[in-house]
Design an enzyme around this catalytic site. Structure first.
Site, mmCIF file in Angstrom:
data_model
loop_
_atom_site.group_PDB
_atom_site.id
_atom_site.type_symbol
_atom_site.label_atom_id
_atom_site.label_comp_id
_atom_site.label_asym_id
_atom_site.label_seq_id
_atom_site.Cartn_x
_atom_site.Cartn_y
_atom_site.Cartn_z
ATOM 1 N N GLN A 1 -4.539 1.544 -1.659
ATOM 2 C CA GLN A 1 -3.346 0.930 -2.240
ATOM 3 C C GLN A 1 -2.718 1.898 -3.250
ATOM 4 O O GLN A 1 -3.392 2.404 -4.131
ATOM 5 C CB GLN A 1 -3.730 -0.392 -2.933
ATOM 6 C CG GLN A 1 -2.553 -1.149 -3.525
ATOM 7 C CD GLN A 1 -1.518 -1.556 -2.474
ATOM 8 O OE1 GLN A 1 -1.867 -2.021 -1.392
ATOM 9 N NE2 GLN A 1 -0.242 -1.357 -2.780
ATOM 10 N N ASP B 1 -2.471 3.443 7.606
ATOM 11 C CA ASP B 1 -1.280 3.327 6.755
ATOM 12 C C ASP B 1 -0.380 4.568 6.878
ATOM 13 O O ASP B 1 0.681 4.627 6.270
ATOM 14 C CB ASP B 1 -1.735 3.140 5.296
ATOM 15 C CG ASP B 1 -0.669 2.518 4.415
ATOM 16 O OD1 ASP B 1 0.205 1.802 4.950
ATOM 17 O OD2 ASP B 1 -0.713 2.733 3.182
ATOM 18 N N LYS C 1 -2.547 -8.439 1.965
ATOM 19 C CA LYS C 1 -2.987 -7.684 3.143
ATOM 20 C C LYS C 1 -4.340 -8.200 3.642
ATOM 21 O O LYS C 1 -4.558 -8.351 4.845
ATOM 22 C CB LYS C 1 -3.070 -6.181 2.816
ATOM 23 C CG LYS C 1 -1.692 -5.550 2.654
ATOM 24 C CD LYS C 1 -1.732 -4.165 2.032
ATOM 25 C CE LYS C 1 -0.320 -3.651 1.776
ATOM 26 N NZ LYS C 1 -0.279 -2.404 0.995
#
Ligand code: NAP
Length: 297
Positions: A102, A125, A58
């Protein structure tokens, strides 16, 4: 030599490349009009090697697109309070435009408390409960990146969802649930399956569109797939293995996403695009195209 691709394969890499090119243009426009470089902060907790690899991928895509990538790397044993404190600092930092935690985060961290600490404007996200509510209602939001990437793949390949029977296997808050909502908003008839579902093979055999988001290698068998069905494999298990028995499903299906090269690249490209859009919104910049976030259905 040009590689001969099976026409049934849905090319997530190719579409992701175009999404990233468009995001790079947005980044350039933002920098040109404000002098500020959009930045994504990635928060990694613990020492899970798979999580470290995803974060590296990412961050690399972020930098390739001309954005800043900031890593907050915290040790195993970080408490919920410490992690929430770090997120709050990033939330208040005007030089950070998107925040990605994450997951999975190590036990016993309260994942929900951590996600809820992300301000909605920086929730690139799509993990907060506010975002999930907006997705269900079809309101503009930074939609969780994997289901949004899947919807774009379905649209790219002209898959008709209106009136189709879509079966989603998996009900996680970041994947199965928003996926089912987006399909409902696109007028599909949706069956959402999970570990307590009875007669799963029979349900899948009736599906025009199958979305596998289970986290079990080659779980969905080729014999479950109706002739002509579209198969989306969101699974990403160790060894680059999806949640669908690809070889078995290839014959009956009309379209299928490979693993790797299907859903995965679209997830990352969508995250990068969201960060550029979040930066534009926070700085009041209109992009080369309409910067308004997309409607979630
Ligand atoms: P998750 O939170 O572990 O959820 C898995 C879901 O599968 C749960 O809803 C679970 O049901 C269901 N399930 C488990 N065993 C089942 C069974 N035997 N029959 C039917 N359903 C079953 O996983 P996730 O985060 O949603 O991820 C799912 C998959 O997508 C994983 O392979 C993950 O690596 C992959 N993924 C890929 C990307 C990407 O970018 N490609 C991004 C995110 C995730 P219960 O709710 O009843 O437990």
């Amino acid at each position: 030599m040009t590689e001969q691709r099976n026409p049934k394969l849905m090319d997530g890499r190719g579409l992701a490349k175009r999404v990233l090119e468009s995001a790079a243009k947005k980044v350039e426009t933002i920098r040109g009009s404000t002098g500020v470089t959009p930045a994504l902060a990635t928060v990694l907790v613990g020492d899970d090697p798979a999580s470290a690899t995803y974060v590296r991928m990412k961050r690399k895509r972020c930098e390739d697109t001309g954005m800043k990538s900031l890593l907050v790397d915290l040790p195993h044993g970080t408490s919920t309070e410490q992690l929430v404190g770090e997120i709050q600092k990033l939330g208040a930092d005007p030089t950070v435009h998107g925040i990605l935690v994450q997951h999975p985060v190590p036990q016993p961290i309260d994942k929900r408390a951590v996600f809820e600490a992300i301000p909605p404007a920086k929730d690139v996200d799509g993990v907060t409960s506010a975002t999930l509510g907006r997705v269900i209602l079809g309101l503009p939001a930074f939609i969780p990146c994997t289901p949004e990437g899947i919807m774009r793949l379905l649209s790219e390949y002209g898959v008709a969802l209106d009136g189709a029977h879509a079966v989603v296997i998996g009900r996680s808050p970041i994947l199965g649930r928003p996926m089912a909502s987006m399909l409902i908003n696109a007028h599909a008839t949706v069956t959402l399956c999970h570990s307590r579902t009875r007669s799963l093979p029979t349900i899948v055999r009736n599906a025009d569109v199958v979305i596998a988001a289970v986290g079990r290698p080659r779980f969905v068998q080729g014999g479950w797939i109706k002739v002509g069905a579209v198969v989306i494999d969101a699974g990403y298990n160790p060894g680059n293995i999806g949640d669908v028995d690809f070889d078995g499903a290839l014959e009956p299906c009309s379209l299928i996403t490979p693993v790797p090269g299907g859903v995965g690249p679209m997830t990352i490209a969508t995250l990068i695009e969201h960060t550029a859009d979040a930066a534009a919104q926070q700085m009041g910049v209109a992009g080369p195209e309409d910067q308004e976030t997309k409607r979630s259905g």
